[in-house]
Design a protein around this motif. Structure first.
Motif, mmCIF file in Angstrom:
data_model
loop_
_atom_site.group_PDB
_atom_site.id
_atom_site.type_symbol
_atom_site.label_atom_id
_atom_site.label_comp_id
_atom_site.label_asym_id
_atom_site.label_seq_id
_atom_site.Cartn_x
_atom_site.Cartn_y
_atom_site.Cartn_z
ATOM 1 N N GLY A 386 16.719 -36.286 -42.567
ATOM 2 C CA GLY A 386 16.457 -35.133 -41.723
ATOM 3 C C GLY A 386 17.226 -35.204 -40.429
ATOM 4 N N VAL A 387 17.034 -34.181 -39.605
ATOM 5 C CA VAL A 387 17.653 -34.142 -38.279
ATOM 6 C C VAL A 387 16.618 -33.707 -37.249
ATOM 7 C CG1 VAL A 387 20.052 -33.752 -38.965
ATOM 8 C CG2 VAL A 387 18.501 -31.791 -38.698
ATOM 9 N N SER A 388 16.736 -34.273 -36.063
ATOM 10 C CA SER A 388 15.931 -33.871 -34.913
ATOM 11 C C SER A 388 16.813 -33.001 -34.033
ATOM 12 C CB SER A 388 15.476 -35.121 -34.152
ATOM 13 O OG SER A 388 14.932 -34.777 -32.898
ATOM 14 N N MET A 389 16.281 -31.821 -33.598
ATOM 15 C CA MET A 389 17.147 -30.813 -33.002
ATOM 16 C C MET A 389 16.755 -30.355 -31.598
ATOM 17 S SD MET A 389 17.748 -28.398 -36.333
ATOM 18 C CE MET A 389 18.851 -27.351 -35.392
ATOM 19 N N PHE A 390 15.572 -30.721 -31.136
ATOM 20 C CA PHE A 390 15.149 -30.260 -29.810
ATOM 21 C C PHE A 390 14.095 -31.228 -29.323
ATOM 22 C CE2 PHE A 390 13.149 -27.537 -26.631
ATOM 23 C CZ PHE A 390 14.250 -26.898 -26.074
ATOM 24 N N SER A 391 14.357 -31.962 -28.235
ATOM 25 C CA SER A 391 13.485 -33.055 -27.849
ATOM 26 C C SER A 391 13.072 -32.958 -26.390
ATOM 27 C CB SER A 391 14.174 -34.398 -28.106
ATOM 28 O OG SER A 391 15.389 -34.490 -27.379
ATOM 29 N N GLY A 392 11.887 -33.500 -26.099
ATOM 30 C CA GLY A 392 11.401 -33.511 -24.734
ATOM 31 C C GLY A 392 10.023 -34.129 -24.660
ATOM 32 N N TYR A 393 9.445 -34.062 -23.487
ATOM 33 C CA TYR A 393 8.167 -34.709 -23.231
ATOM 34 C C TYR A 393 7.076 -33.670 -23.010
ATOM 35 C CZ TYR A 393 4.534 -37.407 -20.864
ATOM 36 O OH TYR A 393 3.341 -37.976 -20.503
ATOM 37 N N SER A 394 5.939 -33.884 -23.652
ATOM 38 C CA SER A 394 4.761 -33.039 -23.446
ATOM 39 C C SER A 394 3.722 -33.819 -22.651
ATOM 40 C CB SER A 394 4.163 -32.597 -24.784
ATOM 41 O OG SER A 394 2.868 -32.048 -24.600
ATOM 42 N N TYR A 395 3.453 -33.355 -21.442
ATOM 43 C CA TYR A 395 2.408 -33.968 -20.631
ATOM 44 C C TYR A 395 1.040 -33.730 -21.260
ATOM 45 C CZ TYR A 395 -0.159 -35.281 -16.379
ATOM 46 O OH TYR A 395 -0.985 -35.899 -15.472
ATOM 47 N N ASN A 396 0.889 -32.596 -21.936
ATOM 48 C CA ASN A 396 -0.382 -32.296 -22.598
ATOM 49 C C ASN A 396 -0.684 -33.276 -23.722
ATOM 50 O OD1 ASN A 396 -1.040 -29.955 -21.050
ATOM 51 N ND2 ASN A 396 0.515 -28.826 -22.195
ATOM 52 N N GLU A 397 0.339 -33.681 -24.446
ATOM 53 C CA GLU A 397 0.160 -34.589 -25.573
ATOM 54 C C GLU A 397 0.447 -36.040 -25.189
ATOM 55 O OE1 GLU A 397 -1.128 -33.610 -28.269
ATOM 56 O OE2 GLU A 397 -0.894 -31.432 -28.142
ATOM 57 N N ARG A 398 0.962 -36.254 -23.957
ATOM 58 C CA ARG A 398 1.362 -37.583 -23.484
ATOM 59 C C ARG A 398 2.308 -38.232 -24.497
ATOM 60 N NH1 ARG A 398 -1.524 -35.428 -20.090
ATOM 61 N NH2 ARG A 398 -2.897 -36.533 -18.636
ATOM 62 N N SER A 399 3.309 -37.459 -24.914
ATOM 63 C CA SER A 399 4.192 -37.951 -25.966
ATOM 64 C C SER A 399 5.561 -37.306 -25.867
ATOM 65 C CB SER A 399 3.585 -37.632 -27.344
ATOM 66 O OG SER A 399 4.426 -38.052 -28.397
#
Length: 468
Positions: A386-399
């Motif tokens: 697979g491929v990962s296409m858009f990444s970042g941090y969610s403070y709501n999910e702490r992930s």
């Protein structure tokens, strides 16, 4: 002297992959809207816990199409059906190439009889404008491009302002603005609400997962309308969201914003490439990440891979129909969320504090994309799945989260390996420092990732694409 075309630029470049992987476009600049009103952590938290105001007035292009053939034109360009598209309705429009790969997507609004507007990124607007101009349709059109990233002190003027009021308390804010109950507008239907004595058009939307509205009107009225929303939201925890946090809401709700437009190959696409200028998005944009192929078509994606399979309707003639009919019943890669292992993420950050040690590719927070179209390979047992296409941090999910697609046999809960960073120490993009690739463990997770969004969002492309 005529302007150089994308086709001419590609002829000189030789391989579009090399051209795009080494683009000098630089970092993406979200236009006009402040980076933060308070801080991006609290702004992210607000769309989950209270209410937010998104200012979408500047970062998207718009194409207004009017005339007897307006619906015929847009119908011919997209996989969507138009049997259920009366005035005051909107839809997520997904145009494809002749070979059935996605050119882009965005929102199409049916404003009046024979009058529509498309709001989205430049690749889709370019494709639509080409056909409006060259396709022999009885239409008039007007383009309103996104605001400049660096206006240089010059005034910025758009045709309309565009705001969204979203979050669990949005209902209360809208009722206060409207002077009465929350209007009973069905999902992706349009109506009007009252704000400061004005009738303001509204679309029922839900980017943050809770019921909310997108509203728009003449740009000159934007400041007055914004002030009214902020005032009405004081008792309900409304937060204005800056550009740093805004782009990350999709990590929780599940839309992949930036697939590579599938326009760089194909003989039928040649007239379009000859029409597109070399300085267009398609000529200046960039691709990057650990997935590498010297064949540009390996970066193209079908509607099924991006979660748009439920939209594909063969009840009308559209560009790409024949190609999609051939693969419609096959197994497709599916859209997922990847939840990144926190120890592996902190290892990457730790490399910045070890003098003389190995440096891994910097992870910017909260949004971690460093290229127009991101493609990081995801592997299982050393094989790319697979491929990962858009990444970042969610403070709501702490992930750390990313959106992408995986092979049909991959299941929710599987642990895979995401390769972070580019080959050979990194490409020549200005956003890429010298670094070493490293591996990040990721858990395959549903789309949308947020339990709140999964359970409250309207049935559709964000929910229908969940892997079983």
């Amino acid at each position: 002297m005529s302007q150089e075309s994308l086709e001419g630029l590609l002829a000189k470049a030789g391989n579009p992959v090399d051209m795009l992987r080494n683009s000098q476009i630089g970092a993406y600049v979200y236009p006009v809207v402040p980076t933060e009103y308070t801080n991006w952590r609290d702004e992210q938290r607000a769309w989950r816990e209270s209410c937010v105001l998104f200012d979408q007035s500047h970062h998207m292009a718009e194409l207004y199409i009017e005339g007897p053939d307006a619906i015929n034109l847009v119908s011919h360009l997209t996989i969507n059906t138009f049997t259920n598209f009366p005035v005051n309705r909107a839809k997520q429009m997904v145009p494809c190439s002749y070979d059935g790969f996605v050119v882009g997507d965005g929102i199409l609004f049916h404003l009046e009889q024979n009058n529509v507007v498309f709001v989205g990124r430049a690749p889709t607007v370019n494709w639509m404008e080409f056909h409006a101009q060259k396709g022999g349709y009885d239409v008039k059109y007007a383009r309103d491009d996104r605001s400049p990233s660096r206006p240089g002190g010059k005034p910025v003027v758009r045709k309309v302002y565009r705001f969204q009021i979203q979050g669990p308390n949005a209902k209360h804010v809208i009722e206060k603005l409207n002077g009465g109950p929350f209007p009973d507008i069905k999902f992706f239907h349009m109506d009007t609400i009252n704000i400061k004595g004005r009738k303001v058009r509204a679309l029922r939307h839900g980017m943050a997962g809770a019921p909310g509205l997108e509203i728009w009107g003449p740009y000159a009225e934007g400041d007055e309308i914004r002030a009214a929303i902020v005032e009405a939201g004081k008792d309900w925890g409304l937060a204005e969201v800056g550009s740093r946090a805004y782009a990350t809401n999709t990590l929780e709700s599940g839309w992949i914003p930036s697939p590579l437009p599938a326009v760089y190959t194909g003989e039928k696409m040649k007239p379009y490439r000859q029409w597109l200028p070399a300085n267009s998005y398609e000529g200046t944009g960039s691709i990057g990440g650990s997935f590498y192929s010297n064949n540009i078509e390996d970066y193209y994606l079908t509607p099924y891979e991006l979660g748009y399979g439920p939209f594909v309707k063969f009840d009308h003639d559209f560009i790409g129909r024949e190609a999609l009919e051939k693969i419609d019943k096959k197994d497709h890669r599916k859209k997922v969320t990847f939840a990144w292992n926190s120890d592996d993420v902190t290892k990457i950050f730790h490399s910045m504090f070890v003098p003389g040690g190995e440096m891994y590719k910097y992870i910017d927070l909260p949004l971690s994309n460093y290229t127009s179209a991101s493609y990081d390979k995801v592997t299982k047992g050393g094989k790319t799945v697979g491929v990962s296409m858009f990444s970042g941090y969610s403070y709501n999910e702490r992930s750390m989260l990313s959106l992408g697609c995986v092979d049909p046999n991959i299941q929710v809960g599987d642990e895979l390996t995401l390769v972070w960073g580019e080959e050979g120490g990194g490409s020549k993009k200005t956003t890429v420092e010298r670094h070493k690739q490293t591996e990040v463990r990721v858990i395959v997770s549903p789309v949308p990732y947020s339990k709140v969004v999964r359970e409250s969002y309207a049935e559709g492309w964000r929910t229908a694409s969940q892997p079983k």
